[in-house]
Design an enzyme around this catalytic site. Sequence first.
Site, short mmCIF file in Angstrom:
data_model
loop_
_atom_site.label_atom_id
_atom_site.label_comp_id
_atom_site.label_asym_id
_atom_site.label_seq_id
_atom_site.Cartn_x
_atom_site.Cartn_y
_atom_site.Cartn_z
N ASP A 41 32.10 51.50 28.63
CA ASP A 41 32.44 50.79 27.66
C ASP A 41 31.28 49.66 27.25
O ASP A 41 31.07 49.66 26.04
CB ASP A 41 33.57 49.74 27.64
CG ASP A 41 33.36 48.83 29.07
OD1 ASP A 41 32.86 49.10 29.89
OD2 ASP A 41 34.65 47.82 29.03
N ARG A 116 35.90 56.71 40.51
CA ARG A 116 34.75 55.56 40.48
C ARG A 116 34.88 54.58 41.67
O ARG A 116 34.09 53.64 41.67
CB ARG A 116 35.04 54.80 39.27
CG ARG A 116 35.98 53.93 39.10
CD ARG A 116 36.66 53.40 37.92
NE ARG A 116 35.71 52.89 37.03
CZ ARG A 116 35.98 52.59 35.79
NH1 ARG A 116 36.93 52.92 35.21
NH2 ARG A 116 34.97 52.17 34.87
N ALA A 271 35.95 53.90 20.04
CA ALA A 271 36.16 53.35 19.17
C ALA A 271 36.09 51.66 19.18
O ALA A 271 35.33 50.88 18.28
CB ALA A 271 37.54 53.75 18.35
N ASP A 273 34.79 49.84 21.30
CA ASP A 273 33.05 49.52 21.78
C ASP A 273 32.19 49.58 20.51
O ASP A 273 31.35 48.56 20.70
CB ASP A 273 32.65 50.63 22.90
CG ASP A 273 33.77 50.69 24.09
OD1 ASP A 273 34.54 49.81 24.48
OD2 ASP A 273 33.71 51.94 24.81
#
Length: 330
Positions: A41, A116, A271, A273
Amino acid sequence: MTVTLGQYPSARPPRVALVGECMIEMRAEPDALYTQTFGGDTLNAAVYLSRLSAGSAMVTDYITAIGADSFSVAMRQLWRDEGVGDQHVRVIKDALPGLYFIQTDEQGERRFVYWRGEAAARRVFDGPDADALLQALAGYDYVYLSGISLAILTPGGRERLMDALRQARQAGTRIVFDNNYRPHLWPDTQTARQVYSDMLRLTDLALITWEDDVALFGYADHEALFQAYAGFGVGEVALKCGAAPCVIQCAAGRFEVPAERVPRIVDTTAAGDSFSAAYLACRLQGGPPQLAARWGHQLAARVVQHQGALIPVAAMPSLHMPSFSSVAEA
């Protein structure tokens, strides 16, 4: 203390640092194969901010941690190629970048699958090797981070970052926060609410996705949100509401800015970001909030018509800054 968002041009071009995580992106293609690229992001926002300030002397730097592997080397080269500085990137040799897969439905809505847990960015502010990065924050005019930036950190690293942001803000740095609430990244809702509340008390410009704040704080309507943010001391709020108009609350009042019509949505990745990056780019170049929201809508509308987080440079919309005889401070 409420601090108004400064506007560029000023005595010198601003220095902006974006804090967060860049991951390996795997995007599903129609032939059942995957395309590998990079995203995240705040990294998406950094790239779009750099593109929209190209030709100016604005500094856009990224602050994160990566490994020493070939993927980390490649993503760092991508940042440089996009004009995003990497002078405050920490290399943790025994770690790797995070990884995510994007799958989209027929309406372009995306579904992410993440790996992650052991990513280098989780440890970016841990230990004495992080001291230089934390001290560097006060050297920037603006620091941009998101709820994801906070969520991925170890508790100790998050506390150190918050302390550094407090010190930087006392020294004149302004803080930009994109809420990006992802429940699965937090141990529980109460912890997330406390961290967000602490963060909002340091925030000068909040870029908020309505659905995320409803999920986290349970606001009944926009008025409840704006009252809460005024209580936190946030000077400017841009409330993103998907295809509905963006609602802005600032010192000049409250405004609604309609979204752009999109003929066909391909992929909604980044969108929000891209909206945030365009909004900030406009504000830092002297544009008022209403124009900043139009920039945000125009870029987001273009982004959702392409696959992946980062669209080709050739696909970027042409966003123009009118000549203002004077620009009202918001």
